[in-house]
Design a protein around this motif. Structure first.
Motif, mmCIF file in Angstrom:
data_model
loop_
_atom_site.group_PDB
_atom_site.id
_atom_site.type_symbol
_atom_site.label_atom_id
_atom_site.label_comp_id
_atom_site.label_asym_id
_atom_site.label_seq_id
_atom_site.Cartn_x
_atom_site.Cartn_y
_atom_site.Cartn_z
ATOM 1 N N VAL A 143 44.219 41.912 43.267
ATOM 2 C CA VAL A 143 42.380 42.176 43.828
ATOM 3 C C VAL A 143 42.704 41.498 45.002
ATOM 4 C CG1 VAL A 143 41.085 41.749 41.439
ATOM 5 C CG2 VAL A 143 42.365 39.376 43.943
ATOM 6 N N ARG A 144 44.326 41.971 45.939
ATOM 7 C CA ARG A 144 44.621 41.102 46.941
ATOM 8 C C ARG A 144 45.365 42.952 47.715
ATOM 9 N NH1 ARG A 144 46.357 34.822 47.858
ATOM 10 N NH2 ARG A 144 47.397 35.588 45.694
ATOM 11 N N ASP A 145 45.943 43.601 46.922
ATOM 12 C CA ASP A 145 46.752 44.782 47.378
ATOM 13 C C ASP A 145 45.577 46.088 47.725
ATOM 14 O OD1 ASP A 145 48.401 47.125 46.864
ATOM 15 O OD2 ASP A 145 48.953 46.373 46.037
ATOM 16 N N THR A 168 38.058 27.483 38.992
ATOM 17 C CA THR A 168 37.957 27.176 40.798
ATOM 18 C C THR A 168 39.098 28.464 40.951
ATOM 19 O OG1 THR A 168 37.554 24.474 40.275
ATOM 20 C CG2 THR A 168 38.633 25.261 42.595
ATOM 21 N N TYR A 169 40.317 28.074 41.180
ATOM 22 C CA TYR A 169 41.356 29.014 41.324
ATOM 23 C C TYR A 169 40.931 30.752 41.492
ATOM 24 C CZ TYR A 169 45.892 31.977 42.123
ATOM 25 O OH TYR A 169 46.792 32.455 42.894
ATOM 26 N N SER A 170 40.630 31.019 40.317
ATOM 27 C CA SER A 170 39.847 32.475 41.110
ATOM 28 C C SER A 170 38.845 33.041 41.741
ATOM 29 C CB SER A 170 39.849 32.701 39.307
ATOM 30 O OG SER A 170 38.371 32.458 38.431
ATOM 31 N N ARG A 171 37.805 32.028 41.091
ATOM 32 C CA ARG A 171 36.241 31.693 42.209
ATOM 33 C C ARG A 171 36.774 31.565 43.672
ATOM 34 N NH1 ARG A 171 31.819 28.352 39.177
ATOM 35 N NH2 ARG A 171 30.719 30.312 38.123
ATOM 36 N N THR A 172 37.485 30.378 44.514
ATOM 37 C CA THR A 172 37.656 30.675 45.332
ATOM 38 C C THR A 172 38.559 31.422 45.999
ATOM 39 O OG1 THR A 172 37.834 28.012 44.789
ATOM 40 C CG2 THR A 172 39.402 29.161 47.360
ATOM 41 N N LEU A 173 39.706 32.417 45.308
ATOM 42 C CA LEU A 173 40.156 33.131 46.002
ATOM 43 C C LEU A 173 39.163 34.083 45.880
ATOM 44 C CD1 LEU A 173 43.881 34.280 44.811
ATOM 45 C CD2 LEU A 173 42.245 36.393 44.785
ATOM 46 N N ILE A 174 38.502 34.831 45.060
ATOM 47 C CA ILE A 174 37.659 35.978 44.994
ATOM 48 C C ILE A 174 36.464 36.004 46.830
ATOM 49 C CG2 ILE A 174 36.082 37.530 43.937
ATOM 50 C CD1 ILE A 174 38.498 37.718 42.578
ATOM 51 N N ASP A 175 36.117 34.204 46.448
ATOM 52 C CA ASP A 175 34.995 34.540 47.465
ATOM 53 C C ASP A 175 36.367 34.321 48.761
ATOM 54 O OD1 ASP A 175 32.932 33.528 45.939
ATOM 55 O OD2 ASP A 175 33.279 31.615 46.060
ATOM 56 N N SER A 176 37.226 33.772 48.528
ATOM 57 C CA SER A 176 37.848 34.411 50.305
ATOM 58 C C SER A 176 38.282 36.115 50.490
ATOM 59 C CB SER A 176 39.358 33.328 50.655
ATOM 60 O OG SER A 176 40.228 34.022 49.879
ATOM 61 N N GLY A 188 34.035 45.040 49.727
ATOM 62 C CA GLY A 188 32.863 45.076 50.090
ATOM 63 C C GLY A 188 31.916 45.833 48.858
ATOM 64 N N GLY A 189 31.225 45.730 47.593
ATOM 65 C CA GLY A 189 30.356 46.660 46.915
ATOM 66 C C GLY A 189 31.632 46.938 46.047
ATOM 67 N N LYS A 190 32.902 46.709 46.030
ATOM 68 C CA LYS A 190 33.866 47.297 44.495
ATOM 69 C C LYS A 190 34.385 46.578 43.484
ATOM 70 C CE LYS A 190 35.930 51.534 46.387
ATOM 71 N NZ LYS A 190 37.045 51.860 46.522
ATOM 72 N N LEU A 191 34.391 44.624 45.124
ATOM 73 C CA LEU A 191 34.782 44.060 43.440
ATOM 74 C C LEU A 191 34.079 42.791 42.859
ATOM 75 C CD1 LEU A 191 37.370 42.371 42.182
ATOM 76 C CD2 LEU A 191 37.736 41.039 45.097
ATOM 77 N N LYS A 192 34.028 42.302 41.933
ATOM 78 C CA LYS A 192 33.278 41.768 41.198
ATOM 79 C C LYS A 192 33.897 40.952 40.180
ATOM 80 C CE LYS A 192 29.027 44.813 40.747
ATOM 81 N NZ LYS A 192 28.996 45.910 40.192
ATOM 82 N N LEU A 193 33.322 39.444 40.226
ATOM 83 C CA LEU A 193 34.567 38.454 39.094
ATOM 84 C C LEU A 193 33.590 38.209 38.366
ATOM 85 C CD1 LEU A 193 36.515 36.516 38.707
ATOM 86 C CD2 LEU A 193 35.814 35.050 40.191
ATOM 87 N N TYR A 194 33.633 37.859 36.815
ATOM 88 C CA TYR A 194 32.359 37.843 35.992
ATOM 89 C C TYR A 194 32.937 36.666 34.456
ATOM 90 C CZ TYR A 194 29.757 38.736 32.066
ATOM 91 O OH TYR A 194 28.684 38.588 30.581
ATOM 92 N N THR A 195 32.838 35.542 35.409
ATOM 93 C CA THR A 195 33.169 34.060 34.505
ATOM 94 C C THR A 195 32.918 33.658 33.352
ATOM 95 O OG1 THR A 195 31.909 32.792 35.737
ATOM 96 C CG2 THR A 195 33.876 33.439 36.919
#
Length: 273
Positions: A143-145, A168-176, A188-195
């Motif tokens: 997700v950072r590539d 926490t790790y996934s949420r914090t990373l995606i939010d950043s 923006g508009g492309k990435l979604k995290l579903y927990t």
């Protein structure tokens, strides 16, 4: 591992040109009594594709390295190497690895590999990354590539754990990522995290397999069910989870791919989070 404990092993480890290198711990962050992440120095010669894993470990008391496969959580462009690990109290490696401090040494293998790479998938519209526990690690890399967003119109990461604090790790990373200088404008508009959680109460509870089977995953995200014409998937987590999600992918008509024969979904065969 203390610096004193590793000092005597540096020479024999580096004497083997094909053996692991000895890298320095740069930072350590503990999330729960079961999960932590750490960052290491990266050798200039170390090359990998985002999503791959590598052997890392510590020297045993007899001087022989104790190594295990770990997905690299940092992207291929990062000057440092990041790893996300579980803590096993009686685990031969993690019982010691969880005690590392900045300045300590960790052994790093020289040959990263793996199937959770973009090149193992055929072109598609939507990329799913299904993960449980520390199986999120390779997706933390992807997700950072920038290449991930150049290849797909939509990227959906699912992360299922027992309790909320394990997310926490996934949420914090995606939010950043919205503030990330490299991919910030792309997510923006492309990435979604579903927990989701399986034990502690959460707005979404249940195994990811259940949420796929009953259609809640797709209705919550506002996307159609899995379609081999448009959807691609990567799977990483416990061995049971990998096999169960693989079965659902096959049922939906997706074909398993590999580095040698790219297709519609891939699983991590050498890493169980």
């Amino acid at each position: 591992m203390s610096a004193d404990a590793s000092a005597g092993q540096a020479a024999p480890v580096k004497a083997n040109p094909n053996g692991p290198t000895e890298e320095t711990v740069l930072s350590v962050e503990h999330y729960t009594d079961r999960l932590f992440r750490f960052r290491l120095t990266r050798p200039q010669s170390f090359r990998f594709r985002s999503g791959e894993f590598v052997m890392i470990g510590l020297p045993k008391e007899d001087g022989k390295p104790l190594l295990r496969a770990y997905s690299i959580a940092s992207p291929a462009w990062d000057e440092e190497l990041e790893f996300y690990s579980i803590k096993v109290p009686d685990g031969p490696l993690t019982s010691r690895l969880q005690k590392i401090q900045p300045g300590d040494k960790v052994l790093l293998g020289r040959k990263p590999t793996g199937t959770l790479v973009l090149d193992a998938l055929t072109p598609g519209k939507r990329l799913y990354m299904f993960s449980t526990g520390t199986g999120f690690a390779p997706f933390a890399s992807l997700v950072r590539d920038p290449d991930t967003y150049e290849r797909y119109e939509e990227v959906i990461v699912t992360h299922t754990c027992r309790d909320m604090n394990e997310l926490t790790y996934s949420r914090t990373l995606i939010d950043s990522l919205s503030a990330d200088p490299l991919v910030g404008e792309m997510v923006g508009g492309k990435l979604k995290l579903y927990t989701s959680t399986t034990r502690q109460h959460h707005e979404r509870m249940g195994r990811i397999t259940t949420l796929i089977e009953n259609g809640k995953l797709f209705s919550d995200l506002g996307v159609p069910p899995l379609d081999p014409a448009t959807d691609r998937a990567m799977i990483c987590g416990s061995m049971e989870m990998i096999q169960d999600v693989k079965t659902l992918m096959l049922k939906a008509g997706l074909t398993e791919g590999s580095n040698a024969a790219p297709a519609e979904f891939v699983i991590e065969k050498a890493f169980a989070g």
